[in-house]
Design a protein around this motif. Sequence first.
Motif, PDB file in Angstrom:
ATOM      1  N   ILE A  17     -30.833  59.071 -52.956  1.00  0.00           N
ATOM      2  CA  ILE A  17     -29.512  59.315 -52.383  1.00  0.00           C
ATOM      3  C   ILE A  17     -29.030  60.667 -52.889  1.00  0.00           C
ATOM      4  O   ILE A  17     -28.841  60.865 -54.088  1.00  0.00           O
ATOM      5  CB  ILE A  17     -28.516  58.212 -52.764  1.00  0.00           C
ATOM      6  N   GLU A  18     -28.834  61.583 -51.959  1.00  0.00           N
ATOM      7  CA  GLU A  18     -28.365  62.931 -52.292  1.00  0.00           C
ATOM      8  C   GLU A  18     -26.836  62.945 -52.371  1.00  0.00           C
ATOM      9  O   GLU A  18     -26.152  62.224 -51.653  1.00  0.00           O
ATOM     10  CB  GLU A  18     -28.837  63.918 -51.210  1.00  0.00           C
ATOM     11  N   ASN A  19     -26.313  63.770 -53.264  1.00  0.00           N
ATOM     12  CA  ASN A  19     -24.870  63.997 -53.430  1.00  0.00           C
ATOM     13  C   ASN A  19     -24.081  62.765 -53.858  1.00  0.00           C
ATOM     14  O   ASN A  19     -22.894  62.669 -53.569  1.00  0.00           O
ATOM     15  CB  ASN A  19     -24.260  64.592 -52.162  1.00  0.00           C
ATOM     16  N   ALA A  20     -24.722  61.845 -54.553  1.00  0.00           N
ATOM     17  CA  ALA A  20     -23.972  60.763 -55.194  1.00  0.00           C
ATOM     18  C   ALA A  20     -23.282  61.365 -56.410  1.00  0.00           C
ATOM     19  O   ALA A  20     -23.844  62.220 -57.098  1.00  0.00           O
ATOM     20  CB  ALA A  20     -24.910  59.639 -55.612  1.00  0.00           C
ATOM     21  N   VAL A  21     -22.067  60.957 -56.674  1.00  0.00           N
ATOM     22  CA  VAL A  21     -21.295  61.512 -57.785  1.00  0.00           C
ATOM     23  C   VAL A  21     -21.423  60.591 -58.994  1.00  0.00           C
ATOM     24  O   VAL A  21     -21.136  59.392 -58.915  1.00  0.00           O
ATOM     25  CB  VAL A  21     -19.818  61.682 -57.394  1.00  0.00           C
ATOM     26  N   VAL A  22     -21.857  61.172 -60.114  1.00  0.00           N
ATOM     27  CA  VAL A  22     -22.008  60.439 -61.367  1.00  0.00           C
ATOM     28  C   VAL A  22     -20.937  60.955 -62.325  1.00  0.00           C
ATOM     29  O   VAL A  22     -20.869  62.147 -62.603  1.00  0.00           O
ATOM     30  CB  VAL A  22     -23.414  60.650 -61.976  1.00  0.00           C
ATOM     31  N   LYS A  23     -20.115  60.032 -62.801  1.00  0.00           N
ATOM     32  CA  LYS A  23     -18.994  60.393 -63.672  1.00  0.00           C
ATOM     33  C   LYS A  23     -19.125  59.635 -64.984  1.00  0.00           C
ATOM     34  O   LYS A  23     -19.312  58.420 -64.982  1.00  0.00           O
ATOM     35  CB  LYS A  23     -17.684  60.037 -62.978  1.00  0.00           C
ATOM     36  N   LEU A  24     -19.044  60.358 -66.095  1.00  0.00           N
ATOM     37  CA  LEU A  24     -19.010  59.740 -67.416  1.00  0.00           C
ATOM     38  C   LEU A  24     -17.624  59.961 -67.992  1.00  0.00           C
ATOM     39  O   LEU A  24     -17.103  61.079 -67.963  1.00  0.00           O
ATOM     40  CB  LEU A  24     -20.048  60.370 -68.349  1.00  0.00           C
ATOM     41  N   SER A  25     -17.020  58.895 -68.512  1.00  0.00           N
ATOM     42  CA  SER A  25     -15.686  59.024 -69.090  1.00  0.00           C
ATOM     43  C   SER A  25     -15.604  58.275 -70.418  1.00  0.00           C
ATOM     44  O   SER A  25     -16.373  57.346 -70.681  1.00  0.00           O
ATOM     45  CB  SER A  25     -14.628  58.505 -68.119  1.00  0.00           C
ATOM     46  N   ASP A  26     -14.674  58.707 -71.245  1.00  0.00           N
ATOM     47  CA  ASP A  26     -14.430  58.101 -72.548  1.00  0.00           C
ATOM     48  C   ASP A  26     -13.724  56.761 -72.327  1.00  0.00           C
ATOM     49  O   ASP A  26     -12.670  56.724 -71.700  1.00  0.00           O
ATOM     50  CB  ASP A  26     -13.556  59.040 -73.365  1.00  0.00           C
ATOM     51  N   PRO A  27     -14.278  55.644 -72.839  1.00  0.00           N
ATOM     52  CA  PRO A  27     -13.650  54.344 -72.598  1.00  0.00           C
ATOM     53  C   PRO A  27     -12.264  54.203 -73.243  1.00  0.00           C
ATOM     54  O   PRO A  27     -11.426  53.469 -72.737  1.00  0.00           O
ATOM     55  CB  PRO A  27     -14.626  53.337 -73.194  1.00  0.00           C
ATOM     56  N   ALA A  28     -12.019  54.912 -74.334  1.00  0.00           N
ATOM     57  CA  ALA A  28     -10.737  54.783 -75.029  1.00  0.00           C
ATOM     58  C   ALA A  28      -9.617  55.530 -74.316  1.00  0.00           C
ATOM     59  O   ALA A  28      -8.487  55.061 -74.252  1.00  0.00           O
ATOM     60  CB  ALA A  28     -10.869  55.285 -76.464  1.00  0.00           C
ATOM     61  N   TYR A  37     -18.212  55.208 -70.184  1.00  0.00           N
ATOM     62  CA  TYR A  37     -18.261  54.465 -68.936  1.00  0.00           C
ATOM     63  C   TYR A  37     -18.946  55.362 -67.916  1.00  0.00           C
ATOM     64  O   TYR A  37     -18.634  56.547 -67.815  1.00  0.00           O
ATOM     65  CB  TYR A  37     -16.869  54.132 -68.410  1.00  0.00           C
ATOM     66  N   ILE A  38     -19.893  54.794 -67.169  1.00  0.00           N
ATOM     67  CA  ILE A  38     -20.533  55.536 -66.082  1.00  0.00           C
ATOM     68  C   ILE A  38     -20.062  54.923 -64.764  1.00  0.00           C
ATOM     69  O   ILE A  38     -20.003  53.699 -64.621  1.00  0.00           O
ATOM     70  CB  ILE A  38     -22.076  55.513 -66.177  1.00  0.00           C
ATOM     71  N   THR A  39     -19.705  55.803 -63.845  1.00  0.00           N
ATOM     72  CA  THR A  39     -19.308  55.404 -62.506  1.00  0.00           C
ATOM     73  C   THR A  39     -20.151  56.211 -61.528  1.00  0.00           C
ATOM     74  O   THR A  39     -20.302  57.414 -61.697  1.00  0.00           O
ATOM     75  CB  THR A  39     -17.824  55.712 -62.251  1.00  0.00           C
ATOM     76  N   VAL A  40     -20.700  55.553 -60.514  1.00  0.00           N
ATOM     77  CA  VAL A  40     -21.502  56.232 -59.498  1.00  0.00           C
ATOM     78  C   VAL A  40     -20.899  55.915 -58.134  1.00  0.00           C
ATOM     79  O   VAL A  40     -20.708  54.738 -57.804  1.00  0.00           O
ATOM     80  CB  VAL A  40     -22.976  55.791 -59.550  1.00  0.00           C
ATOM     81  N   THR A  41     -20.592  56.962 -57.372  1.00  0.00           N
ATOM     82  CA  THR A  41     -20.000  56.756 -56.053  1.00  0.00           C
ATOM     83  C   THR A  41     -20.714  57.589 -54.999  1.00  0.00           C
ATOM     84  O   THR A  41     -21.240  58.666 -55.289  1.00  0.00           O
ATOM     85  CB  THR A  41     -18.497  57.132 -56.038  1.00  0.00           C
ATOM     86  N   LYS A  42     -20.721  57.073 -53.792  1.00  0.00           N
ATOM     87  CA  LYS A  42     -21.260  57.760 -52.627  1.00  0.00           C
ATOM     88  C   LYS A  42     -20.624  57.120 -51.405  1.00  0.00           C
ATOM     89  O   LYS A  42     -20.531  55.887 -51.314  1.00  0.00           O
ATOM     90  CB  LYS A  42     -22.789  57.627 -52.580  1.00  0.00           C
ATOM     91  N   THR A  43     -20.183  57.936 -50.469  1.00  0.00           N
ATOM     92  CA  THR A  43     -19.570  57.426 -49.253  1.00  0.00           C
ATOM     93  C   THR A  43     -20.521  56.460 -48.546  1.00  0.00           C
ATOM     94  O   THR A  43     -21.716  56.734 -48.415  1.00  0.00           O
ATOM     95  CB  THR A  43     -19.222  58.591 -48.304  1.00  0.00           C
ATOM     96  N   ASN A  44     -19.990  55.329 -48.110  1.00  0.00           N
ATOM     97  CA  ASN A  44     -20.720  54.267 -47.394  1.00  0.00           C
ATOM     98  C   ASN A  44     -21.713  53.501 -48.261  1.00  0.00           C
ATOM     99  O   ASN A  44     -22.590  52.813 -47.738  1.00  0.00           O
ATOM    100  CB  ASN A  44     -21.411  54.800 -46.141  1.00  0.00           C
ATOM    101  N   PHE A  45     -21.590  53.633 -49.583  1.00  0.00           N
ATOM    102  CA  PHE A  45     -22.440  52.883 -50.513  1.00  0.00           C
ATOM    103  C   PHE A  45     -21.566  52.272 -51.596  1.00  0.00           C
ATOM    104  O   PHE A  45     -20.498  52.789 -51.911  1.00  0.00           O
ATOM    105  CB  PHE A  45     -23.479  53.795 -51.186  1.00  0.00           C
ATOM    106  N   VAL A  46     -22.042  51.164 -52.148  1.00  0.00           N
ATOM    107  CA  VAL A  46     -21.373  50.551 -53.295  1.00  0.00           C
ATOM    108  C   VAL A  46     -22.402  50.284 -54.378  1.00  0.00           C
ATOM    109  O   VAL A  46     -23.585  50.091 -54.099  1.00  0.00           O
ATOM    110  CB  VAL A  46     -20.652  49.229 -52.934  1.00  0.00           C
ATOM    111  N   TRP A  47     -21.917  50.274 -55.605  1.00  0.00           N
ATOM    112  CA  TRP A  47     -22.769  49.953 -56.748  1.00  0.00           C
ATOM    113  C   TRP A  47     -22.581  48.470 -57.002  1.00  0.00           C
ATOM    114  O   TRP A  47     -21.771  48.050 -57.800  1.00  0.00           O
ATOM    115  CB  TRP A  47     -22.352  50.791 -57.932  1.00  0.00           C
TER     116      TRP A  47
END
Length: 122
Positions: free
Chosen positions: A38-49, A75-85
Amino acid sequence: MNYLVILFYLIVFAKKYLVTNRRANFKGEILTTDGLPIENAVVKLSDPATTELVALVSSDKKGRYAAHCEPGTYYITVTKTNFVWYRQSGNMGFEEVTIGETTVEYDVTLTSIEELNKELFS
């Protein structure tokens, strides 16, 4: 005087180059349930606190992504239009990952909304 300006720009460029070209210690692939990249999926890492954004990258045409983060738990979040994790258990929006001194490989499978609808409502 011109030498000082040139030296200043060299230092700024060297710092920027070294910071942006650190070796990735968190990488993986984003694939469909059929194993297609999957091309152009957005991977976001964030501080849980604090929920502060630590890294934001997107997958390439082969579904690969890579980021550099300080060791810690995120926390890792992965998003892509028309897809769900979608996973059978656990949180559907994010997952917790711990990054240490060595490279962590974290592959993610995304389900198309169409496929999920068939699975849930058929």
